[in-house]
Scaffold this motif. Structure first.
Motif, short mmCIF file in Angstrom:
data_model
loop_
_atom_site.label_atom_id
_atom_site.label_comp_id
_atom_site.label_asym_id
_atom_site.label_seq_id
_atom_site.Cartn_x
_atom_site.Cartn_y
_atom_site.Cartn_z
N GLY A 90 0.81 -1.21 0.00
CA GLY A 90 0.00 0.00 0.00
C GLY A 90 0.85 1.26 0.00
N GLY A 91 2.11 1.13 -0.38
CA GLY A 91 3.04 2.25 -0.24
C GLY A 91 3.44 2.95 -1.51
N ALA A 92 2.62 2.90 -2.55
CA ALA A 92 3.06 3.45 -3.83
C ALA A 92 3.11 4.97 -3.87
N ALA A 93 2.68 5.64 -2.81
CA ALA A 93 2.92 7.09 -2.75
C ALA A 93 4.38 7.38 -2.46
N ILE A 118 4.04 -3.49 10.76
CA ILE A 118 3.75 -2.11 11.15
C ILE A 118 2.55 -1.68 10.31
N ALA A 119 1.38 -1.58 10.94
CA ALA A 119 0.14 -1.32 10.23
C ALA A 119 -0.50 -0.03 10.71
N LEU A 143 2.13 -1.89 6.38
CA LEU A 143 0.76 -1.98 5.89
C LEU A 143 0.08 -0.66 6.27
N LEU A 144 0.52 0.40 5.59
CA LEU A 144 0.18 1.75 6.02
C LEU A 144 -0.92 2.38 5.17
N GLY A 145 -1.89 1.59 4.78
CA GLY A 145 -3.00 2.12 3.99
C GLY A 145 -4.11 1.13 3.73
N PRO A 146 -3.78 -0.11 3.39
CA PRO A 146 -4.83 -1.05 3.01
C PRO A 146 -5.91 -1.28 4.06
N ILE A 198 -0.81 3.78 14.53
CA ILE A 198 0.10 2.72 14.07
C ILE A 198 0.15 1.64 15.15
N VAL A 199 -0.02 0.40 14.69
CA VAL A 199 0.09 -0.75 15.57
C VAL A 199 1.25 -1.60 15.07
N VAL A 200 2.03 -2.09 16.02
CA VAL A 200 3.20 -2.91 15.71
C VAL A 200 2.96 -4.32 16.24
N GLY A 201 3.02 -5.30 15.35
CA GLY A 201 2.80 -6.69 15.74
C GLY A 201 4.01 -7.55 15.41
N LEU A 202 4.27 -8.53 16.25
CA LEU A 202 5.37 -9.46 16.05
C LEU A 202 4.81 -10.85 15.81
#
Length: 274
Positions: free
Chosen positions: A54-57, A149-150, A118-121, A267-271
């Motif tokens: 989702g990072g094409a910007a 990182i979502a 995953l900063l948009g989807p 922003i949520v960070v998951g492992l």
């Protein structure tokens, strides 16, 4: 909603809105700087493989490639992917890949990445089942102890935006009312600044969705803090001392549960467990 690539409202928005330059303007500058801080705080060392879904910007893909990461860029918006491909042709540190794809069906092998952005989807997948598909795909392609990182948009973002800009439009008021009720953001107007079809999360719901997908949640953060809604944001941001105050407050409040939602972005960070 089905495939975000075929949703006419979302597709039309990203064909028209200058998403590739958004983060260079106004409060989005705070969003970008703080997002980069949080990303670097958690990412494994380079040259780890990072999927930017989702990072094409291009806000983060080339920035990470310049730091030695092996970045694979994936997005559902053909126009933005084409811009990224053109930039990649001339980049000193190139992306490893740049592809059009759906976050719910990634063209990546199992356990092939050390980290994923995953900063948009998630906020364009308005059905919970579709968000879980995207998170399940993230779980699949990440290695054990891989990092997710979502991002989500706060349930209260449109209300606070309207307050900041003193928007008195009745159409916008109706948009805010629905956002506050169930998080389903719809824009029936022609105004690009009212955004497009999306789902706005409560912070605790974003955490729960990532946890339900099998990740251990390492952190949940408000990105901008309250500073983004200040009417004189531009003046403050252009003054180095006042800018530092904005950043200091955002950092101090980033994990405080009672105020996380005042940020426009979460922003949520998951492992992924070993």
């Amino acid at each position: 909603m089905s495939d975000p690539r075929s949703d006419p409202t979302i597709a039309a928005y990203y064909d028209s809105a200058p998403e590739e330059t958004r983060l260079a303007q106004g409060p989005a500058q705070l969003e970008e700087l703080r997002s980069r801080e949080l990303i670097l705080r958690h990412l494994p060392p380079s040259p780890a493989v990072v999927l930017d879904v989702g990072g094409a910007a291009e806000a983060y893909a080339f920035w990470l490639a310049e730091r030695g990461y092996g970045v694979r860029l994936i997005d559902a918006a053909p126009r933005l992917v084409e811009i990224a491909r053109q930039r990649n042709e001339h980049a000193v540190r190139k992306l490893a890949a740049c592809n059009i794809a759906d976050a719910r069906a990634l063209p990546e092998s199992d356990e092939s990445a050390a980290a994923m952005l995953l900063l948009g989807p998630l906020y364009h997948l308005v059905q919970a089942a579709d968000r879980q598909k995207a998170l399940s795909e993230a779980f699949r392609v990440l290695r054990p102890e891989g990092l997710l990182i979502a991002a989500g948009i706060s349930r209260w973002a449109s209300a606070l935006d309207g307050l900041s800009r003193e928007l008195r439009d009745r159409d916008f008021a109706a948009i805010v009312e629905r956002d506050l009720c169930d998080g389903n953001h719809r824009n029936p107007t022609q105004r690009l600044d009212y955004f497009t079809t999306a789902y706005f999360h409560r912070p605790e719901d974003l955490r729960r969705e990532v946890s339900d997908a099998g990740f251990d949640v390492e952190g949940l953060y408000g990105v901008e803090g309250p500073g983004w809604i200040l009417p004189d944001f531009a003046e403050r941001w252009n003054d180095p001392e006042r800018r530092e105050i904005l950043l200091r407050v955002a950092r101090a409040l980033e994990s405080e549960p009672s105020v996380i939602g005042c940020s426009a972005h979460l922003i949520v960070v998951g492992l992924k467990p070993r």
